[in-house]
Design a protein around this motif. Structure first.
Motif, PDB file in Angstrom:
ATOM      1  N   VAL A   1     -14.740   2.296 -17.831  1.00  0.00           N
ATOM      2  CA  VAL A   1     -13.416   2.667 -17.333  1.00  0.00           C
ATOM      3  C   VAL A   1     -12.868   1.556 -16.448  1.00  0.00           C
ATOM      4  CG1 VAL A   1     -12.145   4.263 -15.867  1.00  0.00           C
ATOM      5  CG2 VAL A   1     -13.886   5.143 -17.440  1.00  0.00           C
ATOM      6  N   GLN A   2     -11.627   1.190 -16.708  1.00  0.00           N
ATOM      7  CA  GLN A   2     -10.927   0.240 -15.855  1.00  0.00           C
ATOM      8  C   GLN A   2      -9.548   0.781 -15.542  1.00  0.00           C
ATOM      9  OE1 GLN A   2     -11.095  -3.747 -17.716  1.00  0.00           O
ATOM     10  NE2 GLN A   2     -12.302  -4.330 -15.922  1.00  0.00           N
ATOM     11  N   LEU A   3      -9.170   0.691 -14.278  1.00  0.00           N
ATOM     12  CA  LEU A   3      -7.843   1.081 -13.812  1.00  0.00           C
ATOM     13  C   LEU A   3      -7.311  -0.087 -12.992  1.00  0.00           C
ATOM     14  CD1 LEU A   3      -8.744   4.678 -12.578  1.00  0.00           C
ATOM     15  CD2 LEU A   3      -7.656   4.082 -14.738  1.00  0.00           C
ATOM     16  N   ILE A   4      -6.224  -0.672 -13.436  1.00  0.00           N
ATOM     17  CA  ILE A   4      -5.684  -1.855 -12.772  1.00  0.00           C
ATOM     18  C   ILE A   4      -4.265  -1.571 -12.329  1.00  0.00           C
ATOM     19  CG2 ILE A   4      -5.153  -4.296 -12.978  1.00  0.00           C
ATOM     20  CD1 ILE A   4      -7.320  -4.460 -15.124  1.00  0.00           C
ATOM     21  N   GLU A   5      -4.072  -1.548 -11.003  1.00  0.00           N
ATOM     22  CA  GLU A   5      -2.747  -1.283 -10.438  1.00  0.00           C
ATOM     23  C   GLU A   5      -1.952  -2.572 -10.293  1.00  0.00           C
ATOM     24  OE1 GLU A   5      -5.672   1.450  -8.093  1.00  0.00           O
ATOM     25  OE2 GLU A   5      -5.582  -0.630  -8.777  1.00  0.00           O
ATOM     26  N   SER A   6      -0.640  -2.434 -10.345  1.00  0.00           N
ATOM     27  CA  SER A   6       0.257  -3.553 -10.095  1.00  0.00           C
ATOM     28  C   SER A   6       1.575  -3.013  -9.573  1.00  0.00           C
ATOM     29  CB  SER A   6       0.485  -4.366 -11.374  1.00  0.00           C
ATOM     30  OG  SER A   6       1.098  -3.566 -12.361  1.00  0.00           O
ATOM     31  N   GLY A   7       2.388  -3.909  -9.027  1.00  0.00           N
ATOM     32  CA  GLY A   7       3.730  -3.533  -8.606  1.00  0.00           C
ATOM     33  C   GLY A   7       3.930  -3.369  -7.117  1.00  0.00           C
ATOM     34  N   GLY A   8       2.869  -3.503  -6.341  1.00  0.00           N
ATOM     35  CA  GLY A   8       3.030  -3.393  -4.899  1.00  0.00           C
ATOM     36  C   GLY A   8       3.815  -4.567  -4.329  1.00  0.00           C
ATOM     37  N   GLY A   9       4.181  -4.440  -3.052  1.00  0.00           N
ATOM     38  CA  GLY A   9       4.890  -5.526  -2.404  1.00  0.00           C
ATOM     39  C   GLY A   9       5.414  -5.113  -1.050  1.00  0.00           C
ATOM     40  N   SER A  10       6.221  -5.980  -0.475  1.00  0.00           N
ATOM     41  CA  SER A  10       6.843  -5.737   0.826  1.00  0.00           C
ATOM     42  C   SER A  10       8.326  -5.495   0.628  1.00  0.00           C
ATOM     43  CB  SER A  10       6.616  -6.936   1.750  1.00  0.00           C
ATOM     44  OG  SER A  10       5.251  -7.122   2.014  1.00  0.00           O
ATOM     45  N   VAL A  11       8.814  -4.374   1.135  1.00  0.00           N
ATOM     46  CA  VAL A  11      10.211  -4.001   0.969  1.00  0.00           C
ATOM     47  C   VAL A  11      10.765  -3.461   2.272  1.00  0.00           C
ATOM     48  CG1 VAL A  11       9.949  -3.483  -1.496  1.00  0.00           C
ATOM     49  CG2 VAL A  11       9.606  -1.662   0.198  1.00  0.00           C
ATOM     50  N   GLN A  12      12.072  -3.245   2.272  1.00  0.00           N
ATOM     51  CA  GLN A  12      12.754  -2.649   3.404  1.00  0.00           C
ATOM     52  C   GLN A  12      12.858  -1.131   3.215  1.00  0.00           C
ATOM     53  OE1 GLN A  12      14.113  -4.412   6.142  1.00  0.00           O
ATOM     54  NE2 GLN A  12      12.998  -6.155   5.299  1.00  0.00           N
ATOM     55  N   ALA A  13      12.983  -0.433   4.310  1.00  0.00           N
ATOM     56  CA  ALA A  13      13.184   1.019   4.238  1.00  0.00           C
ATOM     57  C   ALA A  13      14.421   1.318   3.390  1.00  0.00           C
ATOM     58  CB  ALA A  13      13.351   1.592   5.644  1.00  0.00           C
ATOM     59  N   GLY A  14      14.285   2.324   2.531  1.00  0.00           N
ATOM     60  CA  GLY A  14      15.368   2.677   1.622  1.00  0.00           C
ATOM     61  C   GLY A  14      15.287   2.030   0.257  1.00  0.00           C
ATOM     62  N   ASP A  15      14.436   1.028   0.119  1.00  0.00           N
ATOM     63  CA  ASP A  15      14.271   0.337  -1.161  1.00  0.00           C
ATOM     64  C   ASP A  15      13.398   1.156  -2.107  1.00  0.00           C
ATOM     65  OD1 ASP A  15      14.175  -3.141   0.021  1.00  0.00           O
ATOM     66  OD2 ASP A  15      15.831  -1.735  -0.325  1.00  0.00           O
ATOM     67  N   SER A  16      13.280   0.644  -3.326  1.00  0.00           N
ATOM     68  CA  SER A  16      12.450   1.287  -4.353  1.00  0.00           C
ATOM     69  C   SER A  16      11.406   0.316  -4.876  1.00  0.00           C
ATOM     70  CB  SER A  16      13.327   1.754  -5.520  1.00  0.00           C
ATOM     71  OG  SER A  16      14.272   2.721  -5.116  1.00  0.00           O
ATOM     72  N   LEU A  17      10.314   0.892  -5.367  1.00  0.00           N
ATOM     73  CA  LEU A  17       9.257   0.132  -6.037  1.00  0.00           C
ATOM     74  C   LEU A  17       8.719   0.985  -7.174  1.00  0.00           C
ATOM     75  CD1 LEU A  17       6.928  -1.450  -3.290  1.00  0.00           C
ATOM     76  CD2 LEU A  17       8.296  -2.685  -4.983  1.00  0.00           C
ATOM     77  N   ILE A  18       8.212   0.317  -8.200  1.00  0.00           N
ATOM     78  CA  ILE A  18       7.500   1.013  -9.268  1.00  0.00           C
ATOM     79  C   ILE A  18       6.076   0.467  -9.321  1.00  0.00           C
ATOM     80  CG2 ILE A  18       7.360   1.540 -11.713  1.00  0.00           C
ATOM     81  CD1 ILE A  18      10.353   1.097 -11.922  1.00  0.00           C
ATOM     82  N   LEU A  19       5.126   1.344  -9.129  1.00  0.00           N
ATOM     83  CA  LEU A  19       3.717   0.985  -9.291  1.00  0.00           C
ATOM     84  C   LEU A  19       3.278   1.347 -10.706  1.00  0.00           C
ATOM     85  CD1 LEU A  19       2.138   2.251  -5.948  1.00  0.00           C
ATOM     86  CD2 LEU A  19       3.278   0.074  -6.440  1.00  0.00           C
ATOM     87  N   SER A  20       2.467   0.485 -11.293  1.00  0.00           N
ATOM     88  CA  SER A  20       1.936   0.754 -12.623  1.00  0.00           C
ATOM     89  C   SER A  20       0.416   0.696 -12.593  1.00  0.00           C
ATOM     90  CB  SER A  20       2.459  -0.277 -13.621  1.00  0.00           C
ATOM     91  OG  SER A  20       3.848  -0.146 -13.803  1.00  0.00           O
ATOM     92  N   CYS A  21      -0.182   1.500 -13.454  1.00  0.00           N
ATOM     93  CA  CYS A  21      -1.636   1.510 -13.593  1.00  0.00           C
ATOM     94  C   CYS A  21      -1.961   1.383 -15.075  1.00  0.00           C
ATOM     95  CB  CYS A  21      -2.218   2.790 -13.024  1.00  0.00           C
ATOM     96  SG  CYS A  21      -3.984   2.991 -13.280  1.00  0.00           S
ATOM     97  N   ALA A  22      -2.653   0.310 -15.420  1.00  0.00           N
ATOM     98  CA  ALA A  22      -3.091   0.095 -16.794  1.00  0.00           C
ATOM     99  C   ALA A  22      -4.530   0.581 -16.935  1.00  0.00           C
ATOM    100  CB  ALA A  22      -2.987  -1.374 -17.149  1.00  0.00           C
ATOM    101  N   ALA A  23      -4.747   1.524 -17.853  1.00  0.00           N
ATOM    102  CA  ALA A  23      -6.063   2.140 -18.017  1.00  0.00           C
ATOM    103  C   ALA A  23      -6.721   1.679 -19.307  1.00  0.00           C
ATOM    104  CB  ALA A  23      -5.923   3.654 -18.021  1.00  0.00           C
TER     105      ALA A  23
END
Length: 124
Positions: A2-24
Protein backbone atom coordinates in the motif's frame (compact mmCIF):
# COMPACT_ATOMS: atom_id res chain seq x y z
CA UNK A 1 2.40 -2.80 -0.90
CA UNK A 2 0.00 0.00 0.00
CA UNK A 3 1.20 3.46 -0.91
CA UNK A 4 -0.55 6.75 -0.21
CA UNK A 5 1.15 9.86 -1.55
CA UNK A 6 -0.24 13.28 -0.68
CA UNK A 7 0.35 16.46 -2.64
CA UNK A 8 -1.01 19.98 -2.90
CA UNK A 9 -0.02 21.49 0.41
CA UNK A 10 1.45 24.95 0.71
CA UNK A 11 1.37 28.34 2.38
CA UNK A 12 -1.68 30.52 1.82
CA UNK A 13 -3.53 33.47 3.28
CA UNK A 14 -6.70 33.20 5.34
CA UNK A 15 -9.70 32.93 3.04
CA UNK A 16 -7.76 31.20 0.27
CA UNK A 17 -8.37 27.71 -1.11
CA UNK A 18 -6.23 24.63 -1.60
CA UNK A 19 -6.82 21.20 -3.07
CA UNK A 20 -5.01 18.27 -1.51
CA UNK A 21 -4.66 15.08 -3.52
CA UNK A 22 -3.82 11.55 -2.47
CA UNK A 23 -2.59 9.04 -5.02
CA UNK A 24 -3.18 5.45 -3.87
CA UNK A 25 -1.67 2.20 -5.07
CA UNK A 26 -1.10 -1.38 -3.99
CA UNK A 27 -4.67 -2.31 -3.10
CA UNK A 28 -8.17 -2.50 -4.54
CA UNK A 29 -9.03 1.17 -4.14
CA UNK A 30 -12.77 0.98 -4.84
CA UNK A 31 -13.31 -1.50 -2.03
CA UNK A 32 -12.37 0.79 0.85
CA UNK A 33 -13.28 4.06 2.47
CA UNK A 34 -10.65 6.79 2.57
CA UNK A 35 -10.05 9.61 4.99
CA UNK A 36 -8.11 12.77 5.69
CA UNK A 37 -6.66 13.62 9.08
CA UNK A 38 -4.47 16.48 10.27
CA UNK A 39 -1.99 17.11 13.01
CA UNK A 40 -0.86 20.48 14.29
CA UNK A 41 2.37 20.87 16.30
CA UNK A 42 1.87 19.70 19.87
CA UNK A 43 -1.57 18.30 19.17
CA UNK A 44 -2.97 14.86 18.46
CA UNK A 45 -3.87 13.76 14.96
CA UNK A 46 -7.51 14.58 14.36
CA UNK A 47 -10.18 13.51 11.92
CA UNK A 48 -11.00 15.88 9.05
CA UNK A 49 -13.10 14.01 6.47
CA UNK A 50 -14.04 10.55 5.30
CA UNK A 51 -15.63 9.14 2.14
CA UNK A 52 -17.12 5.70 1.65
CA UNK A 53 -16.09 3.22 -1.02
CA UNK A 54 -18.20 4.61 -3.87
CA UNK A 55 -18.25 8.26 -2.86
CA UNK A 56 -21.92 8.27 -1.98
CA UNK A 57 -21.42 9.09 1.69
CA UNK A 58 -19.10 11.57 3.35
CA UNK A 59 -18.46 12.73 6.89
CA UNK A 60 -16.70 15.83 8.19
CA UNK A 61 -15.34 17.22 11.40
CA UNK A 62 -17.51 20.07 12.68
CA UNK A 63 -14.58 22.45 12.38
CA UNK A 64 -14.40 22.02 8.59
CA UNK A 65 -18.00 21.29 7.69
CA UNK A 66 -19.19 23.64 4.94
CA UNK A 67 -15.63 24.64 4.01
CA UNK A 68 -13.96 21.34 3.02
CA UNK A 69 -15.14 18.78 0.46
CA UNK A 70 -13.79 15.25 0.11
CA UNK A 71 -14.12 13.39 -3.18
CA UNK A 72 -12.68 10.32 -4.87
CA UNK A 73 -12.07 8.95 -8.34
CA UNK A 74 -12.06 5.17 -8.28
CA UNK A 75 -10.76 4.97 -11.85
CA UNK A 76 -7.73 7.13 -11.04
CA UNK A 77 -7.16 5.79 -7.52
CA UNK A 78 -7.23 9.28 -6.07
CA UNK A 79 -8.95 11.03 -3.19
CA UNK A 80 -9.04 14.82 -2.97
CA UNK A 81 -9.74 17.34 -0.26
CA UNK A 82 -11.00 20.71 -1.51
CA UNK A 83 -10.35 23.26 1.23
CA UNK A 84 -12.08 26.64 0.94
CA UNK A 85 -12.11 29.68 3.20
CA UNK A 86 -9.02 28.47 4.99
CA UNK A 87 -8.35 29.74 8.50
CA UNK A 88 -5.11 29.98 10.50
CA UNK A 89 -6.40 27.17 12.74
CA UNK A 90 -6.37 24.87 9.70
CA UNK A 91 -2.57 24.98 9.77
CA UNK A 92 -1.33 21.41 10.14
CA UNK A 93 0.20 18.45 8.39
CA UNK A 94 -2.56 16.67 6.48
CA UNK A 95 -2.55 12.90 6.11
CA UNK A 96 -4.40 10.65 3.70
CA UNK A 97 -5.55 7.37 5.22
CA UNK A 98 -6.87 4.02 4.00
CA UNK A 99 -9.77 2.63 6.03
CA UNK A 100 -10.01 -1.01 7.04
CA UNK A 101 -13.54 -1.27 5.67
CA UNK A 102 -15.88 0.37 3.16
CA UNK A 103 -17.97 2.93 5.06
CA UNK A 104 -17.08 6.32 6.58
CA UNK A 105 -15.17 6.40 9.88
CA UNK A 106 -14.05 9.20 12.17
CA UNK A 107 -11.73 7.30 14.53
CA UNK A 108 -8.05 6.71 13.82
CA UNK A 109 -8.29 3.04 14.73
CA UNK A 110 -10.50 2.42 11.69
CA UNK A 111 -7.59 3.24 9.37
CA UNK A 112 -4.79 0.85 8.56
CA UNK A 113 -2.38 2.82 6.39
CA UNK A 114 -1.24 6.42 6.29
CA UNK A 115 0.58 8.67 3.88
CA UNK A 116 3.63 10.74 4.78
CA UNK A 117 1.64 13.95 5.02
CA UNK A 118 1.61 17.34 3.33
CA UNK A 119 2.00 20.65 5.14
CA UNK A 120 -0.68 23.33 5.01
CA UNK A 121 0.10 26.72 6.51
CA UNK A 122 -2.52 29.45 6.68
CA UNK A 123 -1.48 32.94 7.72
CA UNK A 124 -3.79 35.69 8.85
Amino acid sequence: QVQLIESGGGSVQAGDSLILSCAASGFSFSGYAMGWFRQAPGKEREFVASINWNGQYTDYANSVKGRFTISRDNDKYTVNLQMDNLKPEDTATYYCALARYSETYTNREAYSHWGQGTQVTVSS
